[in-house]
Motif scaffolding. Structure first.
Motif, PDB file in Angstrom:
ATOM      1  N   LEU A   1       0.720  -1.232  -0.223  1.00  0.00           N
ATOM      2  CA  LEU A   1      -0.202  -0.157  -0.382  1.00  0.00           C
ATOM      3  C   LEU A   1       1.259   1.125  -0.185  1.00  0.00           C
ATOM      4  CD1 LEU A   1      -3.283  -1.182   2.619  1.00  0.00           C
ATOM      5  CD2 LEU A   1      -3.195  -0.285  -0.137  1.00  0.00           C
ATOM      6  N   LEU A   2       1.993   1.064   0.368  1.00  0.00           N
ATOM      7  CA  LEU A   2       2.707   2.278   0.701  1.00  0.00           C
ATOM      8  C   LEU A   2       3.903   2.303  -0.730  1.00  0.00           C
ATOM      9  CD1 LEU A   2       4.115   4.917   2.231  1.00  0.00           C
ATOM     10  CD2 LEU A   2       5.696   2.776   3.361  1.00  0.00           C
ATOM     11  N   LEU A   3       3.605   1.565  -1.201  1.00  0.00           N
ATOM     12  CA  LEU A   3       4.489   1.433  -2.208  1.00  0.00           C
ATOM     13  C   LEU A   3       4.086   1.908  -3.437  1.00  0.00           C
ATOM     14  CD1 LEU A   3       7.013   0.862  -3.946  1.00  0.00           C
ATOM     15  CD2 LEU A   3       6.188  -1.676  -4.334  1.00  0.00           C
ATOM     16  N   VAL A   4       2.504   2.046  -3.249  1.00  0.00           N
ATOM     17  CA  VAL A   4       1.535   2.456  -4.440  1.00  0.00           C
ATOM     18  C   VAL A   4       2.028   4.077  -4.253  1.00  0.00           C
ATOM     19  CG1 VAL A   4      -0.825   2.733  -4.592  1.00  0.00           C
ATOM     20  CG2 VAL A   4       0.116   0.398  -4.808  1.00  0.00           C
ATOM     21  N   ARG A   5       1.546   4.237  -2.884  1.00  0.00           N
ATOM     22  CA  ARG A   5       1.756   5.870  -2.887  1.00  0.00           C
ATOM     23  C   ARG A   5       2.711   6.506  -3.158  1.00  0.00           C
ATOM     24  NH1 ARG A   5      -0.984   9.633  -1.012  1.00  0.00           N
ATOM     25  NH2 ARG A   5      -0.162  10.173   1.104  1.00  0.00           N
ATOM     26  N   LEU A   6       3.756   5.568  -3.238  1.00  0.00           N
ATOM     27  CA  LEU A   6       5.353   7.135  -3.044  1.00  0.00           C
ATOM     28  C   LEU A   6       5.074   6.804  -5.025  1.00  0.00           C
ATOM     29  CD1 LEU A   6       7.946   4.290  -1.049  1.00  0.00           C
ATOM     30  CD2 LEU A   6       6.958   6.593  -0.973  1.00  0.00           C
ATOM     31  N   LEU A   7       4.443   5.653  -6.110  1.00  0.00           N
ATOM     32  CA  LEU A   7       4.853   5.242  -6.587  1.00  0.00           C
ATOM     33  C   LEU A   7       3.349   6.443  -7.753  1.00  0.00           C
ATOM     34  CD1 LEU A   7       4.426   1.518  -7.615  1.00  0.00           C
ATOM     35  CD2 LEU A   7       6.493   2.889  -8.152  1.00  0.00           C
ATOM     36  N   VAL A   8       2.217   7.198  -7.339  1.00  0.00           N
ATOM     37  CA  VAL A   8       1.474   7.355  -7.843  1.00  0.00           C
ATOM     38  C   VAL A   8       1.900   9.190  -7.184  1.00  0.00           C
ATOM     39  CG1 VAL A   8      -0.807   8.801  -7.309  1.00  0.00           C
ATOM     40  CG2 VAL A   8       0.085   6.395  -7.870  1.00  0.00           C
TER      41      VAL A   8
ATOM     42  N   ILE B   1       6.597  -7.181  -9.436  1.00  0.00           N
ATOM     43  CA  ILE B   1       5.968  -8.229  -7.876  1.00  0.00           C
ATOM     44  C   ILE B   1       6.237  -8.195  -6.731  1.00  0.00           C
ATOM     45  CG2 ILE B   1       5.022 -10.521  -7.895  1.00  0.00           C
ATOM     46  CD1 ILE B   1       5.594 -11.127 -10.823  1.00  0.00           C
ATOM     47  N   ALA B   2       5.442  -7.339  -5.813  1.00  0.00           N
ATOM     48  CA  ALA B   2       6.010  -7.216  -4.497  1.00  0.00           C
ATOM     49  C   ALA B   2       4.176  -7.330  -3.369  1.00  0.00           C
ATOM     50  CB  ALA B   2       6.299  -6.099  -4.500  1.00  0.00           C
TER      51      ALA B   2
ATOM     52  N   GLY C   1      14.179 -12.855   4.750  1.00  0.00           N
ATOM     53  CA  GLY C   1      12.591 -13.122   4.226  1.00  0.00           C
ATOM     54  C   GLY C   1      11.502 -12.271   4.031  1.00  0.00           C
ATOM     55  N   ARG C   2      12.321 -11.385   4.611  1.00  0.00           N
ATOM     56  CA  ARG C   2      11.542  -9.745   5.058  1.00  0.00           C
ATOM     57  C   ARG C   2      11.299  -9.567   3.774  1.00  0.00           C
ATOM     58  NH1 ARG C   2      11.983  -6.157  10.610  1.00  0.00           N
ATOM     59  NH2 ARG C   2      11.912  -4.472   8.443  1.00  0.00           N
ATOM     60  N   LEU C   3       9.719  -8.838   3.634  1.00  0.00           N
ATOM     61  CA  LEU C   3       9.669  -8.181   1.871  1.00  0.00           C
ATOM     62  C   LEU C   3      10.681  -6.959   1.990  1.00  0.00           C
ATOM     63  CD1 LEU C   3       8.613  -7.948  -0.720  1.00  0.00           C
ATOM     64  CD2 LEU C   3       6.863  -6.108   0.512  1.00  0.00           C
ATOM     65  N   ALA C   4      11.462  -6.559   1.088  1.00  0.00           N
ATOM     66  CA  ALA C   4      12.442  -5.045   1.046  1.00  0.00           C
ATOM     67  C   ALA C   4      11.599  -3.999   1.280  1.00  0.00           C
ATOM     68  CB  ALA C   4      13.010  -5.188  -0.686  1.00  0.00           C
ATOM     69  N   GLU C   5      11.927  -2.845   1.451  1.00  0.00           N
ATOM     70  CA  GLU C   5      10.991  -1.935   2.344  1.00  0.00           C
ATOM     71  C   GLU C   5      10.460  -0.774   1.040  1.00  0.00           C
ATOM     72  OE1 GLU C   5       9.884  -0.970   5.230  1.00  0.00           O
ATOM     73  OE2 GLU C   5      11.007  -3.462   5.869  1.00  0.00           O
ATOM     74  N   PRO C   6       9.219  -0.798   0.819  1.00  0.00           N
ATOM     75  CA  PRO C   6       8.762  -0.137  -0.202  1.00  0.00           C
ATOM     76  C   PRO C   6       9.727   0.992  -0.567  1.00  0.00           C
ATOM     77  CG  PRO C   6       7.513   0.029   1.230  1.00  0.00           C
ATOM     78  CD  PRO C   6       8.511  -0.278   2.150  1.00  0.00           C
ATOM     79  N   GLU C   7      10.250   1.715   0.414  1.00  0.00           N
ATOM     80  CA  GLU C   7      11.152   3.504  -0.381  1.00  0.00           C
ATOM     81  C   GLU C   7      12.415   2.746  -0.849  1.00  0.00           C
ATOM     82  OE1 GLU C   7      10.089   2.842   2.977  1.00  0.00           O
ATOM     83  OE2 GLU C   7       9.753   4.562   3.253  1.00  0.00           O
ATOM     84  N   THR C   8      12.670   1.004  -0.291  1.00  0.00           N
ATOM     85  CA  THR C   8      14.150   0.897  -1.656  1.00  0.00           C
ATOM     86  C   THR C   8      13.461   0.094  -2.810  1.00  0.00           C
ATOM     87  OG1 THR C   8      14.676  -0.217   1.013  1.00  0.00           O
ATOM     88  CG2 THR C   8      15.720  -1.532  -1.385  1.00  0.00           C
TER      89      THR C   8
END
Ligand code: CTP
Length: 404
Positions: A21-28, A85-86, A162-169
């Protein structure tokens, strides 16, 4: 760097999907256009509605929205500049590496031509398992860009990788690849656009309704991807934006032909989208023709040179030649004949039967047909988006084996 970039975000079943969700915010915020495709199990972890609100776009989950509404995975895949794909679950990862295509996200993956970025997320032992590592290597060999998971506390209570990379990364890596995705860097492209005017007398001409919008959109799209574009345009009311486009204004087919002959010699790609007048008055009057001089008026016409055919005759090895065809009947048959007769690599077919397609309009509906008769049909879209599809097709021809 991501302004106007089209990002397809794929979500799979993982507790870390909330980070997307945060990744979408950052991309937009970066000005990217985001569309989200989810696997059915991702829906157990996050609400599609949240992604739809944040991306301002419909979220796609199934092959159909209801019994009658098909979701076109090819269109969605070809729309994207990047497919991210994340989070990528172990299950989807395994299916991607072994060719299993049992949901919309996987169908998009197998139909995509853009760079695919994968960010796995799973428990530490699952991630370190030899099968997982083998499948990850295999996807990387297939061209996927891996964003390795981070190390730390996991939802299971275990600690490790195993933790998903942070949205900022993920955003940073996407930006880096976006700046490298100038796939036409160093390529010279010649494009014709608009109508030609053929003079009857000093104040009258034979012309057509072409606005030049399609050719100009193509010039911008290719220049945005790094190409040096020479745009030979008939009389139109359009401006260019990208400084990599050099514009040459012409009026008649003969002028357009002369300019194209000069510029085609070192072009890597030639696209003839102009609506060139097939005929011109044989003897244009030097003075304005007066109506009282005659009751009936005849204008003898002679054929103009077919610029596209000339380009086909003089085609250099490795040069890519693309034509346009506007047909009202037997569209595919006529387009195939033009590909053969004019020595084209592919043709962009507009049908005047389709509402919203053709001259003047801001939208277009095209099919691309290649020399082997392979047909790709596209939906009605803005001319800017059609230009993007045509650029993708050119990219595929220039870099046949590359996923990038
Ligand atoms: N074209 C060209 N020079 C011409 C006529 C057409 O370069 N004198 C190019 C157009 O830019 C387009 C393609 O040829 O890429 C197809 O044009 P179209 O008018 O559809 O086809 P024609 O070959 O002229 O055949 P017809 O008019 O019989 O359909």
């Amino acid at each position: 760097m991501l302004r106007d970039k089209k990002i397809l975000l794929g979500l799979t079943g993982s507790i870390s999907a909330y980070k997307a969700l945060l990744l979408v915010r950052l991309l937009v915020k970066e000005g990217a256009e985001v569309r989200v495709v989810m696997t059915p199990s991702a829906v157990n972890f996050v609400n599609p509605l949240s992604f739809s609100v944040l991306s301002k776009n419909k979220v796609t989950i199934d092959f159909t929205d209801n019994e009658h509404q098909w979701n076109n995975h090819v269109d969605l895949a070809l729309w994207a500049d990047f497919f991210v794909i994340a989070p990528l679950s172990l299950h989807t990862l395994s299916k991607m590496s072994s060719g299993i295509c049992d949901n919309m996200l996987l169908a998009c993956y197998f139909s995509s031509r853009c760079p695919v970025i994968i960010a796995p997320a799973m428990d530490v032992d699952m991630y370190l398992h030899p099968v997982t590592q083998r499948n990850l290597r295999s996807l990387q060999e297939d061209g996927c860009i891996l964003i390795a998971p981070e190390s730390g506390e996991l939802a299971s209570g275990l600690s490790g990788e195993g933790r998903l990379a942070e949205p900022e990364t993920i955003l940073e890596i996407l930006k880096r690849h976006s700046s490298q995705s100038l796939t036409f860097d160093g390529k010279k492209v010649l494009i014709t656009a608009g109508p030609t005017y053929e003079q009857i007398d000093p104040v009258r001409f034979i012309g057509n309704f072409s606005s030049g919008k399609m050719g100009f959109a193509l010039a911008e799209s290719l220049a945005d991807r790094g190409a040096q574009v020479h745009l030979v345009s008939g009389p139109v009311h359009l401006q260019i934006q990208n400084a990599k486009i050099k514009r040459y204004d012409v009026v008649t087919a003969d002028q357009m032909h002369a300019k194209c002959m000069e510029l085609s010699k070192d072009a890597d790609v030639i696209i003839m989208s102009a609506a060139v007048s097939d005929f011109k008055p044989q003897n244009p009057a030097a003075e304005k023709i007066k109506k009282e001089q005659q009751e009936m008026m005849h204008i003898d016409l002679e054929a103009n040179v077919d610029i596209l055919s000339e380009m086909g005759k003089n085609k250099k090895p490795g040069q890519l030649l693309v034509g346009f065809a506007l047909e009202t009947q037997n569209e595919v048959e006529n387009a195939m004949r033009k590909i053969k007769n004019k020595n084209l690599d592919f043709i962009v077919l507009n049908s005047l039967r389709d509402a919203g397609a053709g001259f003047q309009s801001d939208t277009n509906k095209v099919s691309i047909i290649d020399a082997n008769g392979m047909i790709t049909n596209f939906e009605l879209k803005s001319k800017k988006e059609v230009a993007h599809d045509i650029s993708n097709m050119i990219d595929t021809f220039l870099h046949p084996k590359s996923l990038v």
